[in-house]
Motif scaffolding. Structure first.
Motif, PDB file in Angstrom:
ATOM      1  N   SER A 110      16.673  64.182  45.534  1.00 43.47           N
ATOM      2  CA  SER A 110      17.403  63.358  44.582  1.00 43.47           C
ATOM      3  C   SER A 110      18.449  62.569  45.344  1.00 43.47           C
ATOM      4  CB  SER A 110      18.057  64.216  43.500  1.00 43.47           C
ATOM      5  OG  SER A 110      19.005  65.067  44.074  1.00 43.47           O
ATOM      6  N   ILE A 111      18.831  61.435  44.773  1.00 43.33           N
ATOM      7  CA  ILE A 111      19.871  60.613  45.381  1.00 43.33           C
ATOM      8  C   ILE A 111      20.840  60.193  44.290  1.00 43.33           C
ATOM      9  CG2 ILE A 111      18.393  59.757  47.242  1.00 43.33           C
ATOM     10  CD1 ILE A 111      18.175  57.114  45.681  1.00 43.33           C
ATOM     11  N   GLY A 112      22.043  59.914  44.672  1.00 38.95           N
ATOM     12  CA  GLY A 112      23.035  59.385  43.748  1.00 38.95           C
ATOM     13  C   GLY A 112      23.366  57.961  44.157  1.00 38.95           C
ATOM     14  N   ILE A 113      23.501  57.099  43.185  1.00 38.60           N
ATOM     15  CA  ILE A 113      23.872  55.711  43.494  1.00 38.60           C
ATOM     16  C   ILE A 113      24.986  55.271  42.541  1.00 38.60           C
ATOM     17  CG2 ILE A 113      21.632  55.054  44.424  1.00 38.60           C
ATOM     18  CD1 ILE A 113      21.025  53.675  41.760  1.00 38.60           C
ATOM     19  N   ARG A 114      25.772  54.328  43.002  1.00 41.41           N
ATOM     20  CA  ARG A 114      26.815  53.739  42.176  1.00 41.41           C
ATOM     21  C   ARG A 114      26.353  52.335  41.786  1.00 41.41           C
ATOM     22  NH1 ARG A 114      31.619  56.819  43.006  1.00 41.41           N
ATOM     23  NH2 ARG A 114      31.400  58.112  44.862  1.00 41.41           N
ATOM     24  N   LEU A 115      26.536  52.018  40.526  1.00 38.88           N
ATOM     25  CA  LEU A 115      26.131  50.712  40.021  1.00 38.88           C
ATOM     26  C   LEU A 115      27.284  50.066  39.277  1.00 38.88           C
ATOM     27  CD1 LEU A 115      22.719  51.737  38.411  1.00 38.88           C
ATOM     28  CD2 LEU A 115      23.035  50.615  40.614  1.00 38.88           C
ATOM     29  N   ALA A 116      27.363  48.771  39.385  1.00 37.25           N
ATOM     30  CA  ALA A 116      28.320  48.034  38.571  1.00 37.25           C
ATOM     31  C   ALA A 116      27.908  48.211  37.107  1.00 37.25           C
ATOM     32  CB  ALA A 116      28.312  46.560  38.953  1.00 37.25           C
ATOM     33  N   GLU A 175      27.558  46.232  34.637  1.00 37.63           N
ATOM     34  CA  GLU A 175      26.579  45.265  34.119  1.00 37.63           C
ATOM     35  C   GLU A 175      25.181  45.528  34.676  1.00 37.63           C
ATOM     36  OE1 GLU A 175      28.841  43.341  37.539  1.00 37.63           O
ATOM     37  OE2 GLU A 175      29.412  44.420  35.739  1.00 37.63           O
ATOM     38  N   VAL A 176      25.096  46.044  35.895  1.00 39.70           N
ATOM     39  CA  VAL A 176      23.794  46.392  36.476  1.00 39.70           C
ATOM     40  C   VAL A 176      23.229  47.602  35.749  1.00 39.70           C
ATOM     41  CG1 VAL A 176      22.578  47.150  38.556  1.00 39.70           C
ATOM     42  CG2 VAL A 176      24.360  45.392  38.719  1.00 39.70           C
ATOM     43  N   ARG A 177      24.061  48.585  35.485  1.00 40.58           N
ATOM     44  CA  ARG A 177      23.602  49.775  34.761  1.00 40.58           C
ATOM     45  C   ARG A 177      23.107  49.409  33.361  1.00 40.58           C
ATOM     46  NH1 ARG A 177      24.406  55.614  34.452  1.00 40.58           N
ATOM     47  NH2 ARG A 177      24.070  56.175  32.285  1.00 40.58           N
ATOM     48  N   GLU A 178      23.823  48.550  32.677  1.00 34.50           N
ATOM     49  CA  GLU A 178      23.406  48.124  31.338  1.00 34.50           C
ATOM     50  C   GLU A 178      22.050  47.422  31.390  1.00 34.50           C
ATOM     51  OE1 GLU A 178      26.562  45.822  29.603  1.00 34.50           O
ATOM     52  OE2 GLU A 178      28.000  47.454  29.854  1.00 34.50           O
ATOM     53  N   ALA A 179      21.890  46.540  32.373  1.00 33.41           N
ATOM     54  CA  ALA A 179      20.614  45.841  32.513  1.00 33.41           C
ATOM     55  C   ALA A 179      19.491  46.821  32.845  1.00 33.41           C
ATOM     56  CB  ALA A 179      20.723  44.759  33.597  1.00 33.41           C
ATOM     57  N   LEU A 180      19.780  47.786  33.700  1.00 30.31           N
ATOM     58  CA  LEU A 180      18.800  48.805  34.058  1.00 30.31           C
ATOM     59  C   LEU A 180      18.400  49.629  32.847  1.00 30.31           C
ATOM     60  CD1 LEU A 180      17.188  50.309  36.230  1.00 30.31           C
ATOM     61  CD2 LEU A 180      19.232  51.676  36.669  1.00 30.31           C
ATOM     62  N   ALA A 196      13.070  57.286  36.007  1.00 29.32           N
ATOM     63  CA  ALA A 196      11.652  56.958  36.191  1.00 29.32           C
ATOM     64  C   ALA A 196      11.476  55.472  36.488  1.00 29.32           C
ATOM     65  CB  ALA A 196      10.849  57.355  34.959  1.00 29.32           C
ATOM     66  N   TYR A 197      12.283  54.636  35.845  1.00 25.53           N
ATOM     67  CA  TYR A 197      12.192  53.201  36.084  1.00 25.53           C
ATOM     68  C   TYR A 197      12.646  52.840  37.498  1.00 25.53           C
ATOM     69  CZ  TYR A 197      12.313  48.219  35.127  1.00 25.53           C
ATOM     70  OH  TYR A 197      12.093  46.865  35.166  1.00 25.53           O
ATOM     71  N   VAL A 198      13.741  53.457  37.954  1.00 27.88           N
ATOM     72  CA  VAL A 198      14.215  53.213  39.318  1.00 27.88           C
ATOM     73  C   VAL A 198      13.159  53.668  40.323  1.00 27.88           C
ATOM     74  CG1 VAL A 198      15.929  53.904  41.046  1.00 27.88           C
ATOM     75  CG2 VAL A 198      16.663  53.259  38.746  1.00 27.88           C
ATOM     76  N   GLU A 199      12.563  54.833  40.096  1.00 25.84           N
ATOM     77  CA  GLU A 199      11.508  55.312  40.990  1.00 25.84           C
ATOM     78  C   GLU A 199      10.333  54.331  41.011  1.00 25.84           C
ATOM     79  OE1 GLU A 199       9.032  59.373  41.894  1.00 25.84           O
ATOM     80  OE2 GLU A 199       9.557  58.945  39.819  1.00 25.84           O
ATOM     81  N   TYR A 200       9.939  53.827  39.846  1.00 25.44           N
ATOM     82  CA  TYR A 200       8.865  52.846  39.739  1.00 25.44           C
ATOM     83  C   TYR A 200       9.192  51.587  40.557  1.00 25.44           C
ATOM     84  CZ  TYR A 200       6.502  48.882  37.507  1.00 25.44           C
ATOM     85  OH  TYR A 200       5.824  47.714  37.271  1.00 25.44           O
ATOM     86  N   LEU A 201      10.418  51.096  40.430  1.00 25.44           N
ATOM     87  CA  LEU A 201      10.818  49.897  41.172  1.00 25.44           C
ATOM     88  C   LEU A 201      10.800  50.131  42.679  1.00 25.44           C
ATOM     89  CD1 LEU A 201      13.841  48.683  39.008  1.00 25.44           C
ATOM     90  CD2 LEU A 201      11.534  47.704  39.079  1.00 25.44           C
ATOM     91  N   ILE A 202      11.282  51.282  43.103  1.00 27.35           N
ATOM     92  CA  ILE A 202      11.301  51.598  44.537  1.00 27.35           C
ATOM     93  C   ILE A 202       9.882  51.684  45.072  1.00 27.35           C
ATOM     94  CG2 ILE A 202      11.848  53.401  46.226  1.00 27.35           C
ATOM     95  CD1 ILE A 202      14.382  53.987  44.483  1.00 27.35           C
ATOM     96  N   ILE A 203       9.015  52.398  44.376  1.00 30.63           N
ATOM     97  CA  ILE A 203       7.626  52.541  44.820  1.00 30.63           C
ATOM     98  C   ILE A 203       6.948  51.183  44.894  1.00 30.63           C
ATOM     99  CG2 ILE A 203       5.345  53.415  44.150  1.00 30.63           C
ATOM    100  CD1 ILE A 203       6.850  55.911  43.053  1.00 30.63           C
TER     101      ILE A 203
END
Length: 54
Positions: A6-12, A14-19, A32-39
């Motif tokens: 697992s990883i932890g990330i910091r987001l602005a 507005e980025v978190r809302e968009a995500l 799951a969406y972040v994992e999909y984007l990374i893959i």
């Protein structure tokens, strides 16, 4: 695919809302969406063979 790290990330905010919106629109959790984007990005750039993460 086994999830072993697992990883932890910091987001602005507005980025978190968009995500959150994008994940919801794709009917996925945010993680799951972040994992999909990374893959997808790793496959597109040749760092991960297509379908290797399935």
């Amino acid at each position: 695919m086994v999830r072993a790290a697992s990883i932890g990330i910091r987001l602005a905010p507005e980025v978190r809302e968009a995500l959150e919106e994008a994940a919801k629109a794709d009917r996925r959790s945010m993680s799951a969406y972040v994992e999909y984007l990374i893959i997808r990005d790793l496959e597109d750039k040749g760092f991960l063979p297509k379908g290797a993460a399935e």
